[in-house]
Design a protein around this motif. Structure first.
Motif, PDB file in Angstrom:
ATOM      1  N   ILE A  36       0.836  -1.197   0.000  1.00 29.78           N
ATOM      2  CA  ILE A  36       0.000   0.000   0.000  1.00 29.78           C
ATOM      3  C   ILE A  36       0.873   1.250   0.000  1.00 29.78           C
ATOM      4  O   ILE A  36       0.618   2.212  -0.739  1.00 29.78           O
ATOM      5  N   ILE A  37       1.919   1.249   0.807  1.00 29.15           N
ATOM      6  CA  ILE A  37       2.824   2.401   0.874  1.00 29.15           C
ATOM      7  C   ILE A  37       3.553   2.591  -0.459  1.00 29.15           C
ATOM      8  O   ILE A  37       3.688   3.706  -0.951  1.00 29.15           O
ATOM      9  N   ALA A  38       4.005   1.496  -1.064  1.00 28.32           N
ATOM     10  CA  ALA A  38       4.675   1.590  -2.356  1.00 28.32           C
ATOM     11  C   ALA A  38       3.727   2.154  -3.410  1.00 28.32           C
ATOM     12  O   ALA A  38       4.130   2.975  -4.247  1.00 28.32           O
ATOM     13  N   ARG A  71     -11.937   2.654   3.177  1.00 27.70           N
ATOM     14  CA  ARG A  71     -11.088   3.843   3.084  1.00 27.70           C
ATOM     15  C   ARG A  71     -10.370   4.112   4.389  1.00 27.70           C
ATOM     16  O   ARG A  71      -9.219   4.535   4.408  1.00 27.70           O
ATOM     17  N   GLU A  72     -11.046   3.870   5.487  1.00 28.82           N
ATOM     18  CA  GLU A  72     -10.453   4.151   6.800  1.00 28.82           C
ATOM     19  C   GLU A  72      -9.237   3.268   7.062  1.00 28.82           C
ATOM     20  O   GLU A  72      -8.257   3.704   7.667  1.00 28.82           O
ATOM     21  N   THR A  73      -9.263   2.036   6.598  1.00 32.28           N
ATOM     22  CA  THR A  73      -8.127   1.139   6.762  1.00 32.28           C
ATOM     23  C   THR A  73      -6.919   1.677   6.001  1.00 32.28           C
ATOM     24  O   THR A  73      -5.799   1.685   6.526  1.00 32.28           O
ATOM     25  N   ILE A  74      -7.139   2.138   4.788  1.00 32.02           N
ATOM     26  CA  ILE A  74      -6.058   2.716   3.989  1.00 32.02           C
ATOM     27  C   ILE A  74      -5.543   3.987   4.659  1.00 32.02           C
ATOM     28  O   ILE A  74      -4.337   4.197   4.783  1.00 32.02           O
ATOM     29  N   ARG A  75      -6.452   4.825   5.131  1.00 27.86           N
ATOM     30  CA  ARG A  75      -6.056   6.081   5.761  1.00 27.86           C
ATOM     31  C   ARG A  75      -5.218   5.838   7.002  1.00 27.86           C
ATOM     32  O   ARG A  75      -4.168   6.453   7.188  1.00 27.86           O
ATOM     33  N   THR A  76      -5.632   4.912   7.853  1.00 30.58           N
ATOM     34  CA  THR A  76      -4.881   4.656   9.082  1.00 30.58           C
ATOM     35  C   THR A  76      -3.534   3.997   8.787  1.00 30.58           C
ATOM     36  O   THR A  76      -2.560   4.243   9.495  1.00 30.58           O
ATOM     37  N   THR A  77      -3.472   3.186   7.730  1.00 31.87           N
ATOM     38  CA  THR A  77      -2.199   2.584   7.334  1.00 31.87           C
ATOM     39  C   THR A  77      -1.206   3.660   6.929  1.00 31.87           C
ATOM     40  O   THR A  77      -0.039   3.638   7.327  1.00 31.87           O
ATOM     41  N   LEU A  78      -1.665   4.627   6.156  1.00 37.74           N
ATOM     42  CA  LEU A  78      -0.793   5.725   5.731  1.00 37.74           C
ATOM     43  C   LEU A  78      -0.430   6.625   6.903  1.00 37.74           C
ATOM     44  O   LEU A  78       0.709   7.065   7.033  1.00 37.74           O
ATOM     45  N   LYS A  80      -0.196   5.823  10.021  1.00 41.58           N
ATOM     46  CA  LYS A  80       0.719   5.117  10.911  1.00 41.58           C
ATOM     47  C   LYS A  80       2.169   5.314  10.472  1.00 41.58           C
ATOM     48  O   LYS A  80       3.076   5.348  11.287  1.00 41.58           O
ATOM     49  N   GLN A  81       2.373   5.472   9.176  1.00 40.30           N
ATOM     50  CA  GLN A  81       3.717   5.671   8.629  1.00 40.30           C
ATOM     51  C   GLN A  81       4.024   7.156   8.389  1.00 40.30           C
ATOM     52  O   GLN A  81       5.031   7.485   7.778  1.00 40.30           O
ATOM     53  N   ASN A  82       3.156   8.040   8.875  1.00 41.57           N
ATOM     54  CA  ASN A  82       3.308   9.493   8.700  1.00 41.57           C
ATOM     55  C   ASN A  82       3.409   9.897   7.233  1.00 41.57           C
ATOM     56  O   ASN A  82       4.180  10.777   6.870  1.00 41.57           O
ATOM     57  N   LEU A  83       2.649   9.232   6.379  1.00 36.05           N
ATOM     58  CA  LEU A  83       2.621   9.575   4.965  1.00 36.05           C
ATOM     59  C   LEU A  83       1.460  10.526   4.699  1.00 36.05           C
ATOM     60  O   LEU A  83       0.346  10.320   5.174  1.00 36.05           O
ATOM     61  N   SER A  84       1.734  11.541   3.918  1.00 33.19           N
ATOM     62  CA  SER A  84       0.712  12.497   3.520  1.00 33.19           C
ATOM     63  C   SER A  84       0.543  12.411   2.015  1.00 33.19           C
ATOM     64  O   SER A  84       1.537  12.346   1.284  1.00 33.19           O
ATOM     65  N   LEU A  85      -0.669  12.441   1.545  1.00 31.88           N
ATOM     66  CA  LEU A  85      -0.921  12.362   0.112  1.00 31.88           C
ATOM     67  C   LEU A  85      -0.849  13.724  -0.570  1.00 31.88           C
ATOM     68  O   LEU A  85      -1.050  13.837  -1.754  1.00 31.88           O
ATOM     69  N   ILE A  86      -0.547  14.738   0.173  1.00 31.74           N
ATOM     70  CA  ILE A  86      -0.479  16.092  -0.401  1.00 31.74           C
ATOM     71  C   ILE A  86       0.829  16.305  -1.113  1.00 31.74           C
ATOM     72  O   ILE A  86       1.863  15.913  -0.747  1.00 31.74           O
TER      73      ILE A  86
END
Length: 86
Positions: A36-38, A71-78, A80-86
């Motif tokens: 997911i992160i990749a 969507r919430e599962t994807i959001r929390t996964t991101l 958790k790794q401090n990833l921002s989609l901005i």
């Protein structure tokens, strides 16, 4: 709490109760999380400037990374790794 104290006593009120059913294991394992992160770090689809959580959710299902995911599962996964989609 007062009701528990009156019916079960102090010790039982202050201790944790066992769950009737065991908790469900998480859908997102280390391998799934890495994929997911990749995906989130890759180029967004044609016609989009960046990934959104909805786009990621659809793509995760399309690529059969997970059969179904919210969507919430994807959001929390991101998150958790401090990833921002901005």
């Amino acid at each position: 709490t007062v009701k528990d104290y009156c019916t079960r006593g102090l010790h039982e009120t202050l201790s944790y109760r066992k769950r009737a059913e065991p908790a469900r294991p998480s859908q997102v394992t280390g391998e799934v999380e890495a994929r997911i992160i990749a995906l989130a770090c890759s180029e967004p689809p044609e016609g989009y400037a960046r990934w959104t959580v909805r786009l990621l959710t659809r793509r995760v299902i399309e690529l059969n990374i997970l059969e179904s995911v919210g969507r919430e599962t994807i959001r929390t996964t991101l998150k958790k790794q401090n990833l921002s989609l901005i």
